[in-house]
Motif scaffolding. Sequence first.
Motif, short mmCIF file in Angstrom:
data_model
loop_
_atom_site.label_atom_id
_atom_site.label_comp_id
_atom_site.label_asym_id
_atom_site.label_seq_id
_atom_site.Cartn_x
_atom_site.Cartn_y
_atom_site.Cartn_z
N ILE A 92 -7.01 193.07 77.22
CA ILE A 92 -7.01 192.79 76.08
C ILE A 92 -8.23 192.82 75.20
CG2 ILE A 92 -5.87 191.15 74.32
CD1 ILE A 92 -3.74 192.35 76.28
N THR A 93 -9.12 192.30 75.77
CA THR A 93 -10.41 192.11 74.93
C THR A 93 -11.55 193.26 75.89
OG1 THR A 93 -11.22 190.41 75.75
CG2 THR A 93 -9.75 190.10 74.15
N ASN A 94 -12.40 193.74 74.90
CA ASN A 94 -13.71 194.17 75.71
C ASN A 94 -14.96 193.61 75.14
OD1 ASN A 94 -13.83 195.37 73.35
ND2 ASN A 94 -13.52 197.49 74.11
N ILE A 121 -1.30 186.90 71.20
CA ILE A 121 -2.25 186.34 72.06
C ILE A 121 -3.26 185.83 71.43
CG2 ILE A 121 -3.89 186.67 74.11
CD1 ILE A 121 -1.68 189.16 74.89
N VAL A 122 -3.64 184.69 71.41
CA VAL A 122 -4.80 184.21 70.60
C VAL A 122 -5.85 183.79 71.44
CG1 VAL A 122 -5.22 182.44 68.87
CG2 VAL A 122 -3.03 183.53 69.01
N TRP A 123 -7.34 183.80 71.10
CA TRP A 123 -8.32 183.24 71.94
C TRP A 123 -9.53 183.07 71.04
CZ3 TRP A 123 -6.66 188.18 71.16
CH2 TRP A 123 -7.77 189.13 70.96
N MET A 124 -10.28 182.37 71.61
CA MET A 124 -11.51 182.10 70.81
C MET A 124 -12.74 182.94 71.30
SD MET A 124 -12.81 178.68 72.65
CE MET A 124 -15.00 178.76 72.17
N ASP A 125 -13.55 183.82 70.48
CA ASP A 125 -14.30 184.73 70.66
C ASP A 125 -15.62 184.57 70.01
OD1 ASP A 125 -15.52 187.38 71.13
OD2 ASP A 125 -13.38 188.11 71.56
N LEU A 176 0.79 192.29 70.49
CA LEU A 176 1.29 193.37 71.65
C LEU A 176 2.18 194.31 71.16
CD1 LEU A 176 1.56 190.77 74.46
CD2 LEU A 176 -0.06 192.65 74.22
N SER A 177 3.15 193.91 69.98
CA SER A 177 4.23 194.96 69.51
C SER A 177 3.52 196.00 68.89
CB SER A 177 5.12 194.06 68.58
OG SER A 177 4.61 193.36 67.79
N ILE A 178 2.44 195.96 68.13
CA ILE A 178 1.64 197.04 67.23
C ILE A 178 0.16 197.13 67.93
CG2 ILE A 178 3.02 196.29 65.26
CD1 ILE A 178 0.86 194.88 64.16
N HIS A 179 -0.13 196.60 68.97
CA HIS A 179 -1.45 196.95 69.64
C HIS A 179 -2.55 196.66 68.59
CE1 HIS A 179 1.04 198.37 72.88
NE2 HIS A 179 1.56 199.28 72.13
N LYS A 180 -2.57 195.50 67.83
CA LYS A 180 -3.61 195.55 66.98
C LYS A 180 -3.87 193.95 67.06
CE LYS A 180 -4.04 195.04 61.87
NZ LYS A 180 -3.50 195.16 60.39
N GLU A 181 -5.37 194.25 66.89
CA GLU A 181 -6.21 192.98 67.06
C GLU A 181 -6.74 192.38 65.56
OE1 GLU A 181 -9.82 192.13 70.01
OE2 GLU A 181 -10.57 192.49 67.91
#
Length: 225
Positions: free
Chosen positions: A78-80, A94-98, A116-121
């Motif tokens: 999901i992230t890089n 999906i939610v997280w701290m970054d 996930l439905s639109i593949h957008k962060e």
Amino acid sequence: MVILTMFLVLFSPVVLAATIQDTPTTITKTQITTSRSAERPAIFSDKIIWQDYRNDNGTGISTDIYMYNLSASKEVQITNSRSAEAPVIYNDKIVWMDGRNGNFSLEKPDIYVYDLSIHKETRVTTNGSYSTSPAIYKDRIVWTNYSNSVQVYNLSTHQESQIASSESMIFSPAIYGNIIAWEDFIVFREENAQVGSNTSDFSIHKKNPTRDICFMICPLTRKLR
């Protein structure tokens, strides 16, 4: 009479209970990662997420978020950013701290969400504050800001609001429906402390700190304070 006696013995509660207890239960364990560096899983429906140190390169602090789809038997990164932690999930969000926009040593992680439905962060917080411990329910995300306030972000209206604040510290916010709960960690002021001096303004040694759980029933829409 013999037939009736056999029937009562065979189908008595004791016999049935023994039969049920003696029936072996088969539990199948399935390992979905082989990185040996995965932790903090969360799950919703057929999707499991976690943070993983596999791209760490020996630093011991670089983590990314991964997801495993049980229906498709497929893993997705999901992230890089190599600075993503504490993932949570609800439906396709999906939610997280970054910490990609600063440095964790400078205490400036942000909250991100991936659809996930639109593949957008999407970056949720942009104020450079210390935003941690996210939780999500439907279209609302909650987190702590500098550990002294609870913030909520509405994904539908794109509005952020402050729900609660504390003179001490707030940890571990949780949300369900329009109820938000958190841990209120109260420390006590040192009697002779001077702000700005080498003496700490707060002391957890003078008295034992208190830990209590608080909650608030919030309206579905609330303006930012």
